[in-house]
Scaffold this active site. Structure first.
Site, PDB file in Angstrom:
ATOM      1  N   GLY A 139       0.851  -1.135   0.049  1.00 28.59           N
ATOM      2  CA  GLY A 139       0.046   0.102   0.051  1.00 28.59           C
ATOM      3  C   GLY A 139       0.776   1.250   0.089  1.00 28.59           C
ATOM      4  O   GLY A 139       2.067   1.333  -0.585  1.00 28.59           O
ATOM      5  N   SER A 140       0.606   2.446   0.870  1.00 28.69           N
ATOM      6  CA  SER A 140       1.100   3.539   0.645  1.00 28.69           C
ATOM      7  C   SER A 140       2.327   3.677   0.992  1.00 28.69           C
ATOM      8  O   SER A 140       3.029   4.613   0.562  1.00 28.69           O
ATOM      9  CB  SER A 140       0.129   4.633   1.625  1.00 28.69           C
ATOM     10  OG  SER A 140      -1.096   4.645   0.742  1.00 28.69           O
ATOM     11  N   THR A 141       2.845   2.850   1.951  1.00 28.79           N
ATOM     12  CA  THR A 141       4.429   2.914   2.251  1.00 28.79           C
ATOM     13  C   THR A 141       5.163   2.580   1.252  1.00 28.79           C
ATOM     14  O   THR A 141       6.403   2.961   0.972  1.00 28.79           O
ATOM     15  CB  THR A 141       4.503   1.906   3.241  1.00 28.79           C
ATOM     16  OG1 THR A 141       4.193   0.504   2.890  1.00 28.79           O
ATOM     17  CG2 THR A 141       3.901   1.947   4.729  1.00 28.79           C
TER      18      THR A 141
END
Lengths: 171, 586
Positions: free
Chosen positions: B307-309
């Protein structure tokens, strides 16, 4: 018959001759006389041989002496070595036991200290203990001071010039 | 006279007979002696057994227990060591005291046993009744010194064996693993992967016993004793940090009712891991009581969609591809359609479109639309190659067992449709391990190098000299300048964006939150199941440590990377900064 039998017996055993030697020998027949003279001549010849010991026998004798000395030395040293071996064995097994003991103690010590460490850490989780995890906020960071130039040893000596203390003479 | 002669002959004959018998006997003895002493020892016939028999009586096969090497952490705290445990057997047939007296005496040491239970056990069998297992050495010594009316107790038998002991219980279990009690082989973690470094060669030493039963060393074997190495396996793990990380993770997981969680802290320059925690965990001292699925460290053996990481990594790739610069700004519409699939920002419902935003804001708002618009500037095949170059499909090479390589889609599938690049731009559609994400974050922190994560520092002797150290590879994946730019962008996530709850006062921290849908094993995504994460790099002015926190399936409402994972990160950062004595940035 008696005198005859007496004559026979000395022939059979020399001991009897010697034991009866206190008795007068004159009655003894010439045969025994002859034997006596023979004996003397034998002894003489032996004595004469002893004075002429051959070289090989001498060297054997030397060999015997030296080898018995060597044997004595060897026995002594083997006894010594045996003793030393027994001693080393004893020391070795003693020291090995000692080593095992120390290793066991070391393990025991580590186990105990680490278990205590873990217990303490677990206890901090309990709120009643009032223990909190340290944070940088509670830490005082000191700025490192500016590095000062090192004074040379000579300068130091100059500043610390030794001044003799003036004491009154009559003190 | 003839009678006398006949008598004499008889005597002579007798003498001759006696002589013959004696001579024959003597020869018999000599031949027997020859057989025993010469043929029996050097011959190859069955008489050879005699030599073996003699040897058996004299020789003693010393099986000096060669313990596995202890494992210590970077501050020399012992994490695993071998200790002797004893099993107490009793032989009631040999008892010379009253059973009750013996039970009472034993109960003083075995406080958990009851006297009537002990008595029942005494009545079970005449010999070999097992009373208690896993007695420590001190307990065994207490039992040995037990006396009734000043006489030692007969019929007690202590049998010792070695067992691996983990004084820190579950604190480091995901890293260390455990050793099977009977086979003495490592079964999980380092105990399994570093068997060669941990197990000393088992050597059987043959010793001769003297008449008294004392052991005599053989000169050439003596070396084995004295060269008995006292090396320890030192890890890069910092026990206090590991503990702090586990406590923080456990607490938060309880709070949000999560399925599982992981925290890893790594030195960005050399890849040494200071803390690696995954929950739920197990106590390696009683491994048999736990579910077998806990024995693998899911932070390295399970894949998830990051995801966003992954967004900062994508920004770095866009810089590398030359499609963006420091002044790039994107118009974030909050929602878009790619290949007929609707894609929204996570905050579209509350905030709608963000409008014109710069790179820092893309990360701060964790804008999916912004990322899609950046990545679509890169040709899909180029982007795919870039992802491959990061080693997403390769393992990091950590020295723990069971590491799994990430999964990228096939190049043809990936480049055929725009939706693939679009989902990859915000870290979905491919899967990696939490450790891989940490390795990539560390590359941003250290100037673009992929370091090899590792937990083994080396084999160390008591004087502090290393006898073995791992050889580690590094690989440049980003230009140092680009890595530095992305790091600065990530800093704004913590100062102004979604990562504010990870802020530690006085320190410059870079971070990125992540809240990803969970891929279903049957394809598609699981409804309501998400995996929240946070990555952090400290301190920004001189990056030294990278950290990842992943919490899987938090069930509490409003669970995001920012609300679930970032607070854990803050606690761990506090401990890390304190323990590593890192001064505040200003």
């Amino acid at each position: 018959m008696q005198s005859r039998s007496r004559q026979v017996t000395p022939l059979k055993g020399k001991k009897r001759v010697s034991s009866n030697s206190t008795k007068p020998r004159k009655s003894v027949t010439p045969i025994s006389k002859k034997r006596q003279t023979n004996k003397v001549s034998m002894i003489e010849s032996l004595e004469s041989r002893r004075s002429k010991i051959p070289g090989w026998l001498k060297s054997f004798k030397i060999l015997e002496n030296s080898s018995s000395f060597l044997a004595f030395c060897l026995i002594c040293s083997s006894l010594g070595i045996y003793g030393w071996i027994v001693l080393t064995q004893q020391t070795w097994s003693q020291q090995y036991r000692n080593l095992e003991n120390l290793q066991r103690q070391e393990r025991d010590f580590t186990v105990t200290s680490e278990t205590i460490k873990n217990q303490l850490a677990e206890e901090t989780k309990i709120k009643e203990t009032d223990l909190i995890a340290p944070t940088p906020e509670q830490t005082i960071f000191l700025k490192s001071s500016n590095s000062r130039p090192l004074k040379s040893a000579n300068q130091e000596l100059e500043t610390n010039n030794f001044q003799p203390i003036k004491l009154p003479l009559g003190y | 006279m003839p009678k006398q002669i006949a008598n004499e002959n008889k005597v002579k004959l007798r003498l001759l007979l006696v002589w013959l018998i004696l001579i024959l006997g003597m020869f018999g003895l000599i031949s027997r002696l020859y057989k025993l002493q010469v043929i029996g020892v050097i011959g190859k016939n069955e008489q050879h057994e005699l030599a073996e028999e003699a040897l058996k009586q004299r020789q003693y096969n010393l099986n000096p227990y060669i313990p596995r090497r202890p494992i210590i952490d970077r501050y020399n705290n012992t994490l695993a060591l071998d200790r002797i445990v004893n099993t107490l057997y009793v032989h009631p047939i040999q008892f010379k005291h009253q059973k009750l007296e013996i039970a009472q005496a034993l109960q003083t040491v075995l406080t958990e046993q009851k006297i009537d239970e002990l008595l029942k056990k005494f009545d079970l069998k005449n010999t070999g009744v097992m009373i208690e297992d896993n007695l420590s050495e001190s307990e065994a010594n207490q039992i040995r010194s037990l006396r009734i009316n000043k006489t030692p107790i007969d019929g007690l038998d202590l049998v010792n064996k070695y067992a691996r002991f983990y004084p820190q219980e579950n604190t480091v279990s995901d890293v260390i693993g455990y050793v099977q009690l009977d086979s003495r082989k490592g079964q999980a973690g380092l105990e399994s992967s570093q068997e060669k470094l941990l197990a000393r060669d088992p050597k059987v030493i043959q010793l001769i016993r003297d008449g008294k039963g004392n052991l005599i060393p053989l000169s050439n074997q003596q070396e084995i004793f004295w060269n008995f190495d006292d090396l320890k396996l030192q890890l890069t793990i910092a026990l206090p940090l590991q503990r702090a990380a586990r406590d923080a993770l456990q607490e938060q997981m309880k709070e949000v009712d999560a399925l599982r969680g992981a925290v890893i802290v790594m030195d960005v320059h050399d890849g040494s891991i200071l803390a690696m925690v995954s929950e739920p965990s197990y106590d390696p001292n009683n491994y048999s009581q736990f579910d077998i699925s806990l024995f693998k460290n899911w932070a390295i053996s399970d894949l998830y969609e990051p995801g966003s990481t992954f967004k900062p990594i994508n920004i770095a790739l866009a810089f590398e591809a030359g499609v963006i610069d420091d002044n790039t700004s994107i118009i974030d519409t909050g929602k878009t359609m790619v290949d007929g699939w609707p894609i929204l920002n996570h905050d579209f419902g509350e905030k709608g479109a963000h409008g014109n935003i710069n790179l820092g804001q893309i990360l701060q708002y964790s804008s999916n639309i912004g990322m899609i618009k950046i990545i679509e500037r890169i040709k899909p095949s180029t982007y795919y190659e870039q992802l491959k170059k990061l080693g997403l499909e390769q393992i990091t090479g950590i020295d723990l067992p069971g590491e799994v390589a990430g999964k990228l889609k096939d190049k043809n599938v990936f480049t055929r449709a725009n939706i693939e690049s679009a989902t990859a731009s915000f870290g979905q559609g491919f899967s990696v391990t939490p450790l891989k994400i940490l390795q990539l974050q560390a590359a941003i922190a250290n100037g673009g190098k992929l370091v090899t994560p590792h937990v083994v520092k080396g084999l160390i002797d008591p004087k502090g000299k290393y006898h073995w150290q791992p050889e580690l590879k590094t690989k440049q994946v980003f230009a140092p300048k680009i890595a530095h730019k992305v790091l600065k962008l990530m800093e704004t996530v913590v100062t102004e964006g979604s990562g504010q709850s990870a802020q530690v006062e006085g320190y410059r921290i870079a971070g990125k939150t992540g809240t990803a849908q969970k891929a279903s094993p049957r394809g598609g995504y699981l409804p309501n199941a998400k995996i929240t994460s946070f990555v952090a790099i400290v301190p920004v002015d001189n990056p030294r440590y990278a950290m990842i926190v992943v919490v899987d399936e938090p069930k509490k409402p409003y669970s995001f990377g920012s609300t679930v994972a970032a607070p854990i990160a803050q606690k761990v950062l506090n401990s890390l900064l304190f323990q590593e004595k890192i001064p505040p940035s200003n």
